[in-house]
Scaffold this active site. Structure first.
Site, PDB file in Angstrom:
ATOM      1  N   TYR A   1      -4.875   5.013   0.698  1.00 55.02           N
ATOM      2  CA  TYR A   1      -5.817   4.314   0.285  1.00 55.02           C
ATOM      3  C   TYR A   1      -5.835   3.257  -0.920  1.00 55.02           C
ATOM      4  CZ  TYR A   1      -7.174   8.465   2.872  1.00 55.02           C
ATOM      5  OH  TYR A   1      -7.474   9.317   3.968  1.00 55.02           O
ATOM      6  N   HIS A   2      -4.571   2.832  -1.275  1.00 56.86           N
ATOM      7  CA  HIS A   2      -4.234   2.102  -2.443  1.00 56.86           C
ATOM      8  C   HIS A   2      -3.814   0.559  -2.269  1.00 56.86           C
ATOM      9  CE1 HIS A   2      -3.164   6.375  -4.312  1.00 56.86           C
ATOM     10  NE2 HIS A   2      -4.695   6.139  -4.078  1.00 56.86           N
ATOM     11  N   PRO A   3      -4.227  -0.206  -1.455  1.00 57.38           N
ATOM     12  CA  PRO A   3      -4.019  -1.447  -1.063  1.00 57.38           C
ATOM     13  C   PRO A   3      -4.193  -2.474  -2.363  1.00 57.38           C
ATOM     14  CG  PRO A   3      -6.078  -1.411  -0.123  1.00 57.38           C
ATOM     15  CD  PRO A   3      -5.749  -0.024  -0.834  1.00 57.38           C
TER      16      PRO A   3
ATOM     17  N   ASP B   1       0.970  -1.127  -0.091  1.00 59.92           N
ATOM     18  CA  ASP B   1      -0.165  -0.005  -0.052  1.00 59.92           C
ATOM     19  C   ASP B   1       0.804   1.250   0.110  1.00 59.92           C
ATOM     20  OD1 ASP B   1      -2.216   1.760   0.090  1.00 59.92           O
ATOM     21  OD2 ASP B   1      -2.965   1.059   2.216  1.00 59.92           O
ATOM     22  N   HIS B   2       0.317   2.230  -0.474  1.00 66.41           N
ATOM     23  CA  HIS B   2       1.008   3.420  -0.552  1.00 66.41           C
ATOM     24  C   HIS B   2       1.005   3.984   0.970  1.00 66.41           C
ATOM     25  CE1 HIS B   2       0.555   3.785  -5.227  1.00 66.41           C
ATOM     26  NE2 HIS B   2       1.914   3.513  -4.922  1.00 66.41           N
TER      27      HIS B   2
END
Length: 547
Positions: free
Chosen positions: A469-471, A295-296
């Site tokens: 919010y980028h899993p 994730d980011h």
């Protein structure tokens, strides 16, 4: 709908990919498609008003509100993981940024043994999905359902951010989905006529009338049903009642990087030891399910700025927002069409890098802790996001009860290189705020901790950073021992089951993931259509030439 009804295709999850698959498959009137969504319909007004992101992300409105396990790399803090729970999934609650990714992101997938996923092969899929209002060139689409544009009522501080980047020595980038991503530019957003253009709005809303497309909301999938090694149906809870549906051809699991591996494990597909620990019968041992979570990680630094052009908490600000609300409801224009993150930059922290390793973003308000902590007054925030983290986590079961969320461990900032790069990202923020463009507004940091040495910066980053919010990656695509799906997104060792969402990304792309997830849905729909045509052709051949 009858209990135990049967469809040609069942799509589990109406997020950015699931909406695409259900829409594209139902274009063929000869097939029946049922789309299941755990959340409700996308009728809440905050979904369609772009500024509604600020109210949905920190609250339970259309939101799963997941949490991580305590993160050692964040000094033991528990991270917050909002995910969309409504038609459109996270594309209905996010900041609507449209970034595809660097060509190397997709070429890397192909190099890992996934034919068909090179950038030049997926570019036509991005274009098929896109209708870009501004760029009409070979790199953009004009006929797709997903509307892409710049803000209709841009905040002037977006231009200040771009100007500051140029003053700091970085290039301008007018089209971050064009020939190059690197540089400072305004964010392209998924909006149309001043409203959010989610995957549901783009792909589902125009097609809900199709008689061969059934959409079931408030339908929480609890178990995939198997006949031997073939997926044949799904069990789900809807309004307190357990129901079952069956698929004649395929189940498409599109529940996202958390819910897709969770459902697989609840259904007996995953790491054997983990399944047996919760007395879940093993249908198929697949050790990679839930692994490879990436994730980011994002750091946000807020500054007070005395300008009512920035959204803030003040009596004057309340009056401004009242006027803005009237303007929005009358004309679908004005400040409430903002996604808050109106400008961004992709930058390299070292010139020899092949692509940017940090994304900077300007938000036109002071935010902390995902908007759950607010500051008085007006101001802005600048984000530094680590684009290619080396920290790799996992998702595991907490219980065999489908109502209990999984244990989410992104392992943020556990790799030393990640914190080193993020410190460099913060130094770029400092550089930006020292430019004449920003100094003219006398920005005042709200952070009172010392941030002079790298060690001091590191502690602030570990104390304040969290997900962007980028899993991705928990059902990764590939052919190695930890891969979950093959290059056509079929689950290894099983029949009639594909995973189609961001969980299949073998490595994370260097930007927001919504556009790429829509592309994955387009790719999967093409694969499924090809396989159906092959099966029909074979059946016709066998009918005319029996053995």
């Amino acid at each position: 709908m009858n209990q135990n009804a049967e469809f040609d295709y069942l799509v589990i999850g109406a997020g950015a990919a699931g909406c695409v698959v259900a829409s594209r498959l139902s274009e063929d009137s000869d097939v029946s498609v049922c789309l299941l969504e755990a959340g409700g319909p996308d009728t809440h007004p905050l979904v369609h008003m772009p500024a509604g992101v600020a109210a949905m992300v920190p609250t339970s409105i259309n939101n799963w509100q997941f949490q991580t396990v305590p993160q050692s790399g964040l000094n033991g803090r528990i991270g917050y993981q909002p995910r969309g729970k409504t038609l459109g999934g996270s594309s209905s609650i996010n900041a609507m940024a449209y970034h595809r990714g660097h060509p190397l992101d997709f070429d890397r997938w192909a190099e890992l043994g996934n034919p068909g996923w090179r950038y030049d092969e997926v570019l036509p899929l991005f274009k098929r999905a896109e209708h870009n209002e501004y760029f009409k060139d070979p790199l953009h689409g004009q006929d797709g359902p997903l509307n892409v544009r710049f803000h209709s009522s841009p905040n002037p501080f977006g231009e200040t951010f771009v100007e500051a980047g140029i003053e700091a020595g970085y290039p301008a980038c007018p089209d971050q989905n064009g020939a190059t991503m690197e540089g400072f530019g305004r964010v392209q957003v998924m909006q149309k006529d001043g409203q959010r253009c989610s995957a549901a709005k783009a792909y589902l809303t125009p097609n809900r009338h199709r008689p061969n497309l059934t959409v079931e909301t408030h339908a929480h999938a609890t178990r995939i049903l198997f006949d031997g090694k073939r997926a044949v149906g799904v069990e789900f809870m809807q309004n307190g009642v357990t129901r079952t549906l069956y698929a004649r051809h395929e189940l498409i699991l599109s529940s996202g990087a958390f819910n897709s591996p969770h459902l697989l494990m609840l259904s007996g597909v995953g790491p054997k030891d983990q399944l047996l620990a919760f007395d879940i019968p093993v249908v198929h041992e697949l050790p990679g399910v839930g692994q490879n979570l990436v994730d980011h990680i994002d750091y946000v630094h807020s500054y007070r700025v005395k300008s009512r052009q920035l959204i803030g908490l003040s009596l004057a600000g309340v009056w401004d927002m009242t006027k803005a609300a009237i303007r929005y409801w009358r004309k679908r224009s004005g400040p409430l069409t903002t996604n808050f993150a109106e400008a961004c930059a992709f930058v390299k922290t070292a010139p020899e890098l092949a692509q940017a390793d940090i994304e900077l973003a300007l938000t036109i308000a002071m935010f902390a802790d995902h908007g759950r902590t607010l500051y008085r007054g007006h101001g802005l925030s600048v984000h530094a996001c680590l684009l290619h983290p080396k920290s790799i986590g996992q998702l595991t079961l907490a219980s065999a009860d489908p109502r209990v969320p999984p244990l989410i461990d992104p392992a943020f900032l556990t790799h030393r290189d990640d914190i080193s790069t993020l410190i460099k990202g913060y130094r770029v923020i400092e550089k930006l705020m020292a430019t004449p463009a920003f100094k003219a507004f006398n920005p005042q940091s709200v952070i009172d901790a010392p941030m002079n040495t790298d060690a001091e910066i590191e502690q602030v980053l570990r104390n304040r950073s969290d997900t962007l919010y980028h899993p991705v990656g928990t059902c990764k695509m590939g052919n190695d021992a930890m891969a979950v799906v093959d290059a056509r997104l079929k689950v290894h060792g099983l029949e009639g089951l594909r995973v189609v969402d961001a969980s299949i990304m073998p490595t994370i792309i260097g930007c927001s993931t919504t556009a790429a997830t829509v592309m994955i849905g387009e790719q999967a729909a093409g694969f499924i259509r090809q396989d159906r045509e092959t099966t029909l052709a074979r059946d016709r051949h066998e009918t005319h030439h029996p053995a």
